[in-house]
Design an enzyme around this catalytic site. Structure first.
Site, PDB file in Angstrom:
ATOM      1  N   GLY A  47     141.823  73.501 128.865  1.00 34.76           N
ATOM      2  CA  GLY A  47     140.572  74.283 129.192  1.00 34.76           C
ATOM      3  C   GLY A  47     139.388  73.818 129.860  1.00 34.76           C
ATOM      4  O   GLY A  47     138.323  74.442 129.905  1.00 34.76           O
ATOM      5  N   HIS A  57     150.623  74.983 118.789  1.00 37.43           N
ATOM      6  CA  HIS A  57     149.733  74.843 119.708  1.00 37.43           C
ATOM      7  C   HIS A  57     148.460  74.626 119.174  1.00 37.43           C
ATOM      8  O   HIS A  57     148.050  75.194 118.073  1.00 37.43           O
ATOM      9  CB  HIS A  57     149.329  75.994 120.819  1.00 37.43           C
ATOM     10  CG  HIS A  57     148.539  75.884 122.034  1.00 37.43           C
ATOM     11  ND1 HIS A  57     147.265  76.003 122.095  1.00 37.43           N
ATOM     12  CD2 HIS A  57     149.211  75.741 123.340  1.00 37.43           C
ATOM     13  CE1 HIS A  57     146.849  75.577 123.047  1.00 37.43           C
ATOM     14  NE2 HIS A  57     147.869  75.298 123.839  1.00 37.43           N
ATOM     15  N   ASN A 109     151.868  78.979 129.829  1.00 39.02           N
ATOM     16  CA  ASN A 109     151.307  79.385 128.469  1.00 39.02           C
ATOM     17  C   ASN A 109     150.184  80.374 128.856  1.00 39.02           C
ATOM     18  O   ASN A 109     149.235  80.007 129.157  1.00 39.02           O
ATOM     19  CB  ASN A 109     150.908  78.461 127.561  1.00 39.02           C
ATOM     20  CG  ASN A 109     150.164  78.910 126.384  1.00 39.02           C
ATOM     21  OD1 ASN A 109     150.414  80.387 125.956  1.00 39.02           O
ATOM     22  ND2 ASN A 109     149.594  77.995 125.452  1.00 39.02           N
ATOM     23  N   LYS A 144     148.693  82.528 126.989  1.00 42.59           N
ATOM     24  CA  LYS A 144     147.820  82.637 125.936  1.00 42.59           C
ATOM     25  C   LYS A 144     147.307  84.017 125.917  1.00 42.59           C
ATOM     26  O   LYS A 144     148.363  84.942 125.949  1.00 42.59           O
ATOM     27  CB  LYS A 144     146.345  81.862 126.384  1.00 42.59           C
ATOM     28  CG  LYS A 144     146.748  80.441 126.478  1.00 42.59           C
ATOM     29  CD  LYS A 144     145.665  79.484 126.528  1.00 42.59           C
ATOM     30  CE  LYS A 144     146.274  77.956 126.671  1.00 42.59           C
ATOM     31  NZ  LYS A 144     145.186  77.095 126.713  1.00 42.59           N
ATOM     32  N   GLU A 166     145.470  75.671 119.570  1.00 42.44           N
ATOM     33  CA  GLU A 166     144.489  76.772 119.300  1.00 42.44           C
ATOM     34  C   GLU A 166     144.896  77.415 118.136  1.00 42.44           C
ATOM     35  O   GLU A 166     144.354  78.174 117.341  1.00 42.44           O
ATOM     36  CB  GLU A 166     144.616  77.732 120.546  1.00 42.44           C
ATOM     37  CG  GLU A 166     143.733  77.148 121.750  1.00 42.44           C
ATOM     38  CD  GLU A 166     144.079  77.549 123.060  1.00 42.44           C
ATOM     39  OE1 GLU A 166     145.036  78.465 123.416  1.00 42.44           O
ATOM     40  OE2 GLU A 166     143.741  77.042 124.058  1.00 42.44           O
ATOM     41  N   SER A 189     144.822  71.404 131.431  1.00 40.57           N
ATOM     42  CA  SER A 189     144.162  71.167 132.793  1.00 40.57           C
ATOM     43  C   SER A 189     145.008  70.779 133.883  1.00 40.57           C
ATOM     44  O   SER A 189     144.518  70.138 134.776  1.00 40.57           O
ATOM     45  CB  SER A 189     142.862  70.579 132.759  1.00 40.57           C
ATOM     46  OG  SER A 189     141.793  71.042 131.790  1.00 40.57           O
ATOM     47  N   GLU A 223     149.585  67.605 124.486  1.00 41.18           N
ATOM     48  CA  GLU A 223     148.578  68.540 124.717  1.00 41.18           C
ATOM     49  C   GLU A 223     147.099  67.900 124.176  1.00 41.18           C
ATOM     50  O   GLU A 223     146.762  68.222 123.062  1.00 41.18           O
ATOM     51  CB  GLU A 223     148.599  69.756 124.646  1.00 41.18           C
ATOM     52  CG  GLU A 223     149.575  70.460 125.412  1.00 41.18           C
ATOM     53  CD  GLU A 223     149.345  72.093 125.713  1.00 41.18           C
ATOM     54  OE1 GLU A 223     149.577  72.464 126.803  1.00 41.18           O
ATOM     55  OE2 GLU A 223     149.051  72.730 125.001  1.00 41.18           O
TER      56      GLU A 223
HETATM   57  P1  13P Z   1     144.992  74.741 130.298  1.00 38.78           P
HETATM   58  O1  13P Z   1     145.842  74.399 131.384  1.00 38.78           O
HETATM   59  O2  13P Z   1     144.278  75.923 130.682  1.00 38.78           O
HETATM   60  O3  13P Z   1     143.782  73.561 130.086  1.00 38.78           O
HETATM   61  O4  13P Z   1     145.522  74.913 128.867  1.00 38.78           O
HETATM   62  C1  13P Z   1     146.299  74.088 128.491  1.00 38.78           C
HETATM   63  C2  13P Z   1     147.370  74.534 127.437  1.00 38.78           C
HETATM   64  O5  13P Z   1     146.777  74.712 126.587  1.00 38.78           O
HETATM   65  C3  13P Z   1     148.743  74.943 127.662  1.00 38.78           C
HETATM   66  O6  13P Z   1     149.142  75.178 126.409  1.00 38.78           O
END
Ligand code: 13P
Length: 249
Positions: free
Chosen positions: A173, A95, A9, A11, A97, A213, A167
């Site tokens: 992150g 997601h 992903n 982002k 976010e 992560s 997740e």
């Molecule tokens: P990270 O791998 O940067 O922690 O992000 C995970 C994520 O949100 C994947 O959709």
């Protein structure tokens, strides 16, 4: 036997030129990686560049979101048929976010999931608890509600084409990965929700990815858990060498 799926992903990272440069380095590194499905989800403006750069490889492309209507006066939105037409096979839905910053709810997740399926896309539906919910011992309650309101409205036939991504928000992150055991426990709980609704067989064939992560140095431990069918990778999917190391766990 569930086939592993490793998805990146991206982002809101990379331009079209950076997308092309990524694929140039990434493709040879995963040329022989036929033990798993590989998906990359770039931002909308780079989907065409990604589809082009992945042509002739086993890498498939997905969107990071979609709107549930096919077309209409919805400024700024992108539909499932548009994603399919550009060459996407996958789409991430719900997601954390999007839930946090853009008002997504389990209700919109369900509508988007149905729209994705109708457009012939494979939805990757994200669920997961926030830190305060985990600390308050509410993880199962949160996951139960996310499944009930976001996914239980699907028929068994529809759910068969869905991938769930667990997740935990506190692991995204932050560099703080859930231990393989903690992740597997959540995956088992989610699988039980499916089993209770659609039976053991439906539950056994559902792929559940872990996200939060994931890095080259923790993917093996995660994949050693039979409950974990792959990963949805953020930061570490931006670098071709590190994402290839994850794919080739
Ligand atoms: P990270 O791998 O940067 O922690 O992000 C995970 C994520 O949100 C994947 O959709």
């Amino acid at each position: 036997m569930r086939r592993p799926l490793l998805a990146g992903n991206w982002k809101m990272y990379k331009t079209a030129a950076e997308t092309a440069a990524f694929f140039e380095k990434f493709r040879p590194l995963v040329e022989r990686s036929d033990h798993c499905d590989i998906v990359i989800c770039p931002p909308f403006p780079n989907l065409a560049a990604a589809v082009e750069a992945a042509r002739g490889s086993r890498i498939e492309i997905g969107g990071q979101d979609l709107f549930w209507e096919r077309e209409g006066a919805y400024t700024g939105e992108v539909s499932g048929p548009m994603l399919a037409a550009i060459g996407c096979r996958w789409v991430i839905i719900g997601h954390s976010e999007r839930r946090q910053y853009f008002g997504e709810t389990d209700g919109t997740v369900l509508k988007k999931t149905i729209a994705a399926l109708e457009a012939g896309l494979n939805p990757i539906v994200c669920v997961g608890e926030r830190l305060e919910e985990r600390e308050a011992g509410q993880t199962e309650e949160v996951l139960r509600a996310q499944y009930r309101d976001g996914l239980s409205g699907l028929s068994a036939e529809q759910l068969r084409r869905v991938t769930i991504a667990y997740e935990p928000v506190w692991a995204i992150g932050t560099g703080r990965t859930a231990t393989p055991e903690v992740a597997a426990e959540a995956h088992r709980f989610l699988r039980e929700q499916v089993a209770a609704q659609h039976g053991r067989e439906a539950a056994a064939s559902l792929r559940i990815l872990y996200g939060g992560s994931v890095k080259p140095d923790n993917i093996r431990g995660l994949m050693a858990q039979p409950e974990i069918d792959g990963a949805l990778v953020g930061g570490a999917s931006l670098d071709p060498v590190s994402f290839a190391a994850i794919v080739n766990f």
